[in-house]
Structure formats: structure tokens, C-alpha cells
Design a protein around this motif. Structure first.
Motif, PDB file in Angstrom:
ATOM      1  N   TYR A 162      -2.112   1.407  27.485  1.00  0.00           N
ATOM      2  CA  TYR A 162      -0.670   1.168  27.600  1.00  0.00           C
ATOM      3  C   TYR A 162      -0.060   2.385  28.273  1.00  0.00           C
ATOM      4  N   ASP A 163       0.666   2.150  29.372  1.00  0.00           N
ATOM      5  CA  ASP A 163       1.258   3.226  30.153  1.00  0.00           C
ATOM      6  C   ASP A 163       2.772   3.094  30.217  1.00  0.00           C
ATOM      7  N   VAL A 164       3.429   4.233  30.387  1.00  0.00           N
ATOM      8  CA  VAL A 164       4.885   4.276  30.551  1.00  0.00           C
ATOM      9  C   VAL A 164       5.203   5.095  31.789  1.00  0.00           C
ATOM     10  N   ASN A 165       5.953   4.514  32.694  1.00  0.00           N
ATOM     11  CA  ASN A 165       6.379   5.196  33.915  1.00  0.00           C
ATOM     12  C   ASN A 165       7.685   5.936  33.638  1.00  0.00           C
ATOM     13  N   VAL A 166       7.666   7.253  33.791  1.00  0.00           N
ATOM     14  CA  VAL A 166       8.847   8.086  33.556  1.00  0.00           C
ATOM     15  C   VAL A 166       9.197   8.775  34.870  1.00  0.00           C
ATOM     16  N   GLY A 167       9.949   8.079  35.706  1.00  0.00           N
ATOM     17  CA  GLY A 167      10.274   8.640  37.013  1.00  0.00           C
ATOM     18  C   GLY A 167       9.040   8.738  37.890  1.00  0.00           C
ATOM     19  N   SER A 168       8.675   9.942  38.275  1.00  0.00           N
ATOM     20  CA  SER A 168       7.487  10.145  39.108  1.00  0.00           C
ATOM     21  C   SER A 168       6.241  10.464  38.283  1.00  0.00           C
ATOM     22  N   ALA A 169       6.364  10.388  36.952  1.00  0.00           N
ATOM     23  CA  ALA A 169       5.236  10.680  36.058  1.00  0.00           C
ATOM     24  C   ALA A 169       4.855   9.437  35.264  1.00  0.00           C
ATOM     25  N   VAL A 170       3.586   9.405  34.824  1.00  0.00           N
ATOM     26  CA  VAL A 170       3.081   8.304  34.002  1.00  0.00           C
ATOM     27  C   VAL A 170       2.297   8.899  32.837  1.00  0.00           C
ATOM     28  N   ILE A 171       2.582   8.434  31.627  1.00  0.00           N
ATOM     29  CA  ILE A 171       1.828   8.848  30.454  1.00  0.00           C
ATOM     30  C   ILE A 171       1.334   7.592  29.740  1.00  0.00           C
ATOM     31  N   GLY A 172       0.198   7.703  29.047  1.00  0.00           N
ATOM     32  CA  GLY A 172      -0.316   6.520  28.375  1.00  0.00           C
ATOM     33  C   GLY A 172      -1.442   6.826  27.425  1.00  0.00           C
ATOM     34  N   ALA A 173      -1.821   5.797  26.665  1.00  0.00           N
ATOM     35  CA  ALA A 173      -2.954   5.860  25.741  1.00  0.00           C
ATOM     36  C   ALA A 173      -3.973   4.824  26.176  1.00  0.00           C
ATOM     37  N   GLU A 174      -5.258   5.091  25.881  1.00  0.00           N
ATOM     38  CA  GLU A 174      -6.292   4.171  26.305  1.00  0.00           C
ATOM     39  C   GLU A 174      -7.489   4.216  25.367  1.00  0.00           C
ATOM     40  N   ALA A 175      -8.287   3.147  25.397  1.00  0.00           N
ATOM     41  CA  ALA A 175      -9.527   3.058  24.631  1.00  0.00           C
ATOM     42  C   ALA A 175     -10.558   2.346  25.493  1.00  0.00           C
ATOM     43  N   GLU A 176     -11.824   2.685  25.258  1.00  0.00           N
ATOM     44  CA  GLU A 176     -12.891   2.135  26.105  1.00  0.00           C
ATOM     45  C   GLU A 176     -14.148   1.896  25.278  1.00  0.00           C
ATOM     46  N   LEU A 177     -14.823   0.791  25.562  1.00  0.00           N
ATOM     47  CA  LEU A 177     -16.120   0.482  24.960  1.00  0.00           C
ATOM     48  C   LEU A 177     -17.092   0.194  26.093  1.00  0.00           C
ATOM     49  N   THR A 178     -18.159   1.002  26.191  1.00  0.00           N
ATOM     50  CA  THR A 178     -19.123   0.831  27.271  1.00  0.00           C
ATOM     51  C   THR A 178     -20.542   0.887  26.719  1.00  0.00           C
TER      52      THR A 178
END
Length: 217
Positions: A69-85
Motif C-alpha cells: 500500500y503506497d501513498v503519494n505525497v507530492g513528489s514523494a511516495v511512502i508505503g508498506a509491503e509484504a512478500e512471499l517467495t
């Protein structure tokens, strides 16, 4: 005249949500995707068991999926993520030392990652980012000295850092490429009968280059 004004008002009301959705900032909202790439595990610089062949790399194909899940804050982007490989990586280790197991196999297994990422927009549709978080991986160890056989899972805890570039293709699809480095400093042996050891200190490095594609909702 009133009919025309009413029709225009209704058309504008219907079109407004669609325009708002089409104009949504890229790199915003929940996402899910698939990843594939190169996977390489090897002993870290601080550990050496003096067993011939133990410094071989475990190389293979990385594959799996991720969510975020990402959030665009002007020219920046922050987010959290999870991965299963998982990985096809496997290597056979041999030794002529009679006090050690004479041959064996180390195979990479599943890997779980949870972390954060942050970046900036190099162009309106191109995100350059860095990432970091926690990773838990499993390896299977099968070895024998001709009389005794060892078959166990090796569960490792560590951290992951990385960097990548993501390209947005419209508002709902994206592609990315990234490099990730993981270091594992603690591990447990899990034996086939269910027994497991206490945490032991290790030093295992993992290098991965992955590409991914996905959709946003």
C-alpha cells in the motif's frame, strides 16, 4: 433550454467521478503483483566452517508474489509491503573430512519479507525508491556420512535492504526492477521429528535481482 442545462448537469455529475479516478496520482493505493528473478545465497564474511565446499553459492530462480500500500505525497511516495517467495536454488556440498558428514545438499525454500519503502518521482510515472525490513527464510539441509542421515529445515531471521525503479503504466498497472540484499544473523534447526534447536548465531548473505509486474486497486 432547461432540458439542455439539466442534461449537461447530469452528464457533468456522471463524468466527474470518472475524471477524478482517471486523474488519480500514480503510485497510490493498494497493489498486488508477481516477482521473478535471480537468487544467490552464500556464507557471510565472518563465518567459515573449514568444510570443503561450504563456501559454494546456492543459486536459483526466485519467484513469488507481493502486496503493498503506497501513498503519494507530492513528489514523494511512502508505503508498506509484504512478500512471499520461493527459490529453485540448490547446491551439493562434499567433504573428505571423516569427522564431518561426507556429502549433502542445501536447498533454498520459502522466504517471507515485511517492510517499508520510500522514494521520489523521477518523472510523473517513474518512481525511484529504497526499501528495508524483516526477512525470515528457510533452507533444507540433507546430509549423510554413510551411516547417519541428517534431514532438517534451517530457519533464518535477518534484515533486508534494497533499491529499485518502478514505472506506472496508467493508473492500474506497473512494472519494476530492484536489487535486494539480505543478511541473516540468527537461525534454528527444525528436525523432521518436530524438535528444534535454540537460536544460534550465523552470518548468511543473500543477493537478489528481481523484476515484477502488478496492478493497483
Amino acid at each position: 433550454m432547461r432540458k439542455y442545462l439539466l442534461a449537461a448537469l447530469v452528464a457533468g455529475t456522471v463524468a466527474a467521478p470518472a475524471m477524478a479516478q482517471d486523474g488519480r496520482a500514480p503510485f497510490t493505493g493498494p497493489r498486488i503483483g508477481a516477482v521473478v528473478g535471480y537468487d544467490n545465497s552464500q556464507p557471510g564474511s565472518s563465518e567459515d566452517s573449514d568444510v570443503e565446499g561450504d563456501d559454494q553459492s546456492v543459486e536459483g530462480l526466485l519467484y513469488g508474489f507481493d502486496v503493498g500500500y503506497d501513498v503519494n505525497v507530492g513528489s514523494a511516495v511512502i508505503g508498506a509491503e509484504a512478500e512471499l517467495t520461493d527459490s529453485t536454488g540448490k547446491v551439493d556440498v562434499e567433504s573428505t573430512d571423516p569427522d564431518t558428514f561426507g556429502f549433502g545438499r542445501v536447498a533454498a525454500d520459502r522466504d517471507i519479507y515485511v517492510g517499508l519503502r520510500a522514494g521520489f518521482l523521477a518523472t510523473p510515472n517513474t518512481l525511484v525508491y529504497a526499501k528495508g525490513g524483516y526477512t525470515n527464510a528457510k533452507y533444507n539441509v540433507l546430509a549423510s556420512d554413510g551411516e547417519t542421515e541428517l534431514d532438517s529445515d534451517f530457519e533464518l531471521d535477518g534484515y533486508r535492504v534494497g533499491a529499485g525503479v518502478e514505472r506506472s503504466f496508467g493508473n492500474n498497472t506497473y512494472g519494476k526492477i530492484e536489487y535486494r540484499y539480505s543478511n541473516y544473523s540468527e537461525a534454528q534447526f527444525e528436525f523432521a521429528d518436530g524438535d528444534e534447536t535454540d537460536d544460534i548465531g550465523i552470518d548468511t548473505d543473500r543477493h537478489q535481482v528481481a523484476v515484477g509486474v502488478g496492478i493497483r486497486f
